[in-house]
Design a protein around this motif. Structure first.
Motif, PDB file in Angstrom:
ATOM      1  N   ARG A 139       0.822  -1.222   0.000  1.00 56.47           N
ATOM      2  CA  ARG A 139       0.000   0.000   0.000  1.00 56.47           C
ATOM      3  C   ARG A 139       0.846   1.258   0.000  1.00 56.47           C
ATOM      4  N   LYS A 140       1.943   1.239   0.752  1.00 52.36           N
ATOM      5  CA  LYS A 140       2.895   2.357   0.776  1.00 52.36           C
ATOM      6  C   LYS A 140       4.170   1.875   0.090  1.00 52.36           C
ATOM      7  N   PRO A 141       4.897   2.772  -0.583  1.00 55.66           N
ATOM      8  CA  PRO A 141       6.118   2.342  -1.274  1.00 55.66           C
ATOM      9  C   PRO A 141       7.066   1.585  -0.339  1.00 55.66           C
ATOM     10  N   ALA A 142       7.540   0.425  -0.806  1.00 58.03           N
ATOM     11  CA  ALA A 142       8.371  -0.435   0.030  1.00 58.03           C
ATOM     12  C   ALA A 142       9.237  -1.335  -0.850  1.00 58.03           C
ATOM     13  N   TYR A 143      10.179  -2.000  -0.197  1.00 57.84           N
ATOM     14  CA  TYR A 143      11.007  -3.025  -0.827  1.00 57.84           C
ATOM     15  C   TYR A 143      10.759  -4.356  -0.137  1.00 57.84           C
ATOM     16  N   LYS A 144      10.994  -5.438  -0.867  1.00 56.88           N
ATOM     17  CA  LYS A 144      11.074  -6.776  -0.296  1.00 56.88           C
ATOM     18  C   LYS A 144      12.553  -7.035  -0.059  1.00 56.88           C
ATOM     19  N   LEU A 145      12.915  -7.238   1.206  1.00 56.70           N
ATOM     20  CA  LEU A 145      14.310  -7.489   1.556  1.00 56.70           C
ATOM     21  C   LEU A 145      14.501  -8.934   1.994  1.00 56.70           C
ATOM     22  N   VAL A 146      15.672  -9.471   1.726  1.00 56.73           N
ATOM     23  CA  VAL A 146      16.130 -10.702   2.362  1.00 56.73           C
ATOM     24  C   VAL A 146      17.357 -10.294   3.159  1.00 56.73           C
ATOM     25  N   VAL A 147      17.325 -10.614   4.467  1.00 56.40           N
ATOM     26  CA  VAL A 147      18.389 -10.211   5.389  1.00 56.40           C
ATOM     27  C   VAL A 147      19.017 -11.472   5.966  1.00 56.40           C
ATOM     28  N   ASP A 148      20.345 -11.556   5.901  1.00 59.75           N
ATOM     29  CA  ASP A 148      21.079 -12.704   6.433  1.00 59.75           C
ATOM     30  C   ASP A 148      21.509 -12.414   7.865  1.00 59.75           C
ATOM     31  N   PHE A 149      21.042 -13.261   8.787  1.00 58.36           N
ATOM     32  CA  PHE A 149      21.375 -13.124  10.201  1.00 58.36           C
ATOM     33  C   PHE A 149      22.392 -14.168  10.659  1.00 58.36           C
ATOM     34  N   GLY A 150      23.103 -14.771   9.732  1.00 55.65           N
ATOM     35  CA  GLY A 150      24.156 -15.714  10.082  1.00 55.65           C
ATOM     36  C   GLY A 150      23.632 -17.102  10.379  1.00 55.65           C
ATOM     37  N   GLU A 151      24.527 -17.933  10.918  1.00 55.42           N
ATOM     38  CA  GLU A 151      24.231 -19.350  11.139  1.00 55.42           C
ATOM     39  C   GLU A 151      23.019 -19.617  12.017  1.00 55.42           C
ATOM     40  N   GLY A 152      22.842 -18.861  13.070  1.00 54.44           N
ATOM     41  CA  GLY A 152      21.756 -19.144  14.014  1.00 54.44           C
ATOM     42  C   GLY A 152      20.366 -18.966  13.431  1.00 54.44           C
ATOM     43  N   LEU A 153      20.132 -17.878  12.729  1.00 51.30           N
ATOM     44  CA  LEU A 153      18.799 -17.572  12.186  1.00 51.30           C
ATOM     45  C   LEU A 153      18.696 -17.738  10.684  1.00 51.30           C
ATOM     46  N   GLY A 154      19.787 -17.603   9.991  1.00 52.45           N
ATOM     47  CA  GLY A 154      19.770 -17.705   8.532  1.00 52.45           C
ATOM     48  C   GLY A 154      19.150 -16.480   7.891  1.00 52.45           C
ATOM     49  N   GLU A 155      18.597 -16.672   6.703  1.00 47.66           N
ATOM     50  CA  GLU A 155      18.008 -15.573   5.957  1.00 47.66           C
ATOM     51  C   GLU A 155      16.528 -15.407   6.302  1.00 47.66           C
TER      52      GLU A 155
ATOM     53  N   VAL B  78      14.848   6.564   8.141  1.00 47.68           N
ATOM     54  CA  VAL B  78      16.302   6.470   8.187  1.00 47.68           C
ATOM     55  C   VAL B  78      16.647   5.186   8.932  1.00 47.68           C
ATOM     56  N   LEU B  79      17.423   4.325   8.300  1.00 46.83           N
ATOM     57  CA  LEU B  79      17.784   3.040   8.895  1.00 46.83           C
ATOM     58  C   LEU B  79      18.598   3.176  10.172  1.00 46.83           C
ATOM     59  N   LEU B  80      18.365   2.246  11.097  1.00 44.08           N
ATOM     60  CA  LEU B  80      19.267   2.065  12.230  1.00 44.08           C
ATOM     61  C   LEU B  80      20.279   1.016  11.800  1.00 44.08           C
ATOM     62  N   GLU B  81      21.545   1.311  11.978  1.00 46.04           N
ATOM     63  CA  GLU B  81      22.586   0.381  11.563  1.00 46.04           C
ATOM     64  C   GLU B  81      23.797   0.535  12.469  1.00 46.04           C
ATOM     65  N   PRO B  82      24.627  -0.529  12.570  1.00 45.25           N
ATOM     66  CA  PRO B  82      25.825  -0.418  13.394  1.00 45.25           C
ATOM     67  C   PRO B  82      26.777   0.628  12.826  1.00 45.25           C
ATOM     68  N   GLU B  83      27.492   1.294  13.693  1.00 51.84           N
ATOM     69  CA  GLU B  83      28.472   2.291  13.276  1.00 51.84           C
ATOM     70  C   GLU B  83      29.648   1.639  12.549  1.00 51.84           C
ATOM     71  N   ARG B  84      29.987   0.413  12.962  1.00 54.56           N
ATOM     72  CA  ARG B  84      31.083  -0.347  12.369  1.00 54.56           C
ATOM     73  C   ARG B  84      30.583  -1.745  12.044  1.00 54.56           C
ATOM     74  N   PRO B  85      31.252  -2.442  11.121  1.00 53.27           N
ATOM     75  CA  PRO B  85      30.824  -3.810  10.796  1.00 53.27           C
ATOM     76  C   PRO B  85      30.892  -4.725  12.022  1.00 53.27           C
ATOM     77  N   VAL B  86      29.894  -5.585  12.140  1.00 58.80           N
ATOM     78  CA  VAL B  86      29.839  -6.590  13.199  1.00 58.80           C
ATOM     79  C   VAL B  86      29.398  -7.903  12.569  1.00 58.80           C
ATOM     80  N   ALA B  87      29.478  -8.989  13.329  1.00 58.26           N
ATOM     81  CA  ALA B  87      29.081 -10.298  12.817  1.00 58.26           C
ATOM     82  C   ALA B  87      27.563 -10.342  12.610  1.00 58.26           C
ATOM     83  N   GLU B  88      27.157 -10.993  11.520  1.00 58.38           N
ATOM     84  CA  GLU B  88      25.723 -11.168  11.287  1.00 58.38           C
ATOM     85  C   GLU B  88      25.126 -12.018  12.411  1.00 58.38           C
TER      86      GLU B  88
END
Length: 109
Positions: free
Chosen positions: A26-42, A94-104
């Motif tokens: 209904r509102k403009p959006a994207y379909k995302l696939v997000v990888d959360f690493g081994e524990g949760l997967g995509e 505006v996305l919330l994101e880590p300031e530096r790279p961290v493990a998925e």
């Protein structure tokens, strides 16, 4: 006073591995696939991020998401996690994101 519900939300960092337009939303959006690493997967998410981000901006970016909510059916698409953002000064999200790279999959404290 602390709310027990607040501490039940599980926030984790994941990396966007796929971005597609979501014209059925209904509102403009994207379909995302997000990888959360081994524990949760995509996991899949519908995200209203079109005001500030193109698909190329999002692909490969780390995001913060709530990962333990029940799935929601949005325009025929099952959204499994809630990618977090805050309202921009001029509208949009505006996305919330880590300031530096961290493990998925790492938990947010």
């Amino acid at each position: 006073m602390q709310s027990d519900a607040f501490f039940q939300a599980e926030l984790r960092v994941g990396r966007v591995v796929s971005v597609e337009p979501f014209p059925e939303a209904r509102k403009p959006a994207y379909k995302l696939v997000v990888d959360f690493g081994e524990g949760l997967g995509e996991k899949r998410s519908s995200a209203q991020l079109t005001d500030f981000y193109s698909p190329d901006d999002l692909l490969g970016r780390q995001v913060v998401a709530v990962t333990n909510l029940p799935p929601r059916l949005i325009g025929g698409f099952v959204s499994e996690v809630l990618v977090l953002g805050v309202p921009g000064e001029e509208g949009g999200v505006v996305l919330l994101e880590p300031e530096r790279p961290v493990a998925e999959g790492v938990k947010v404290y």
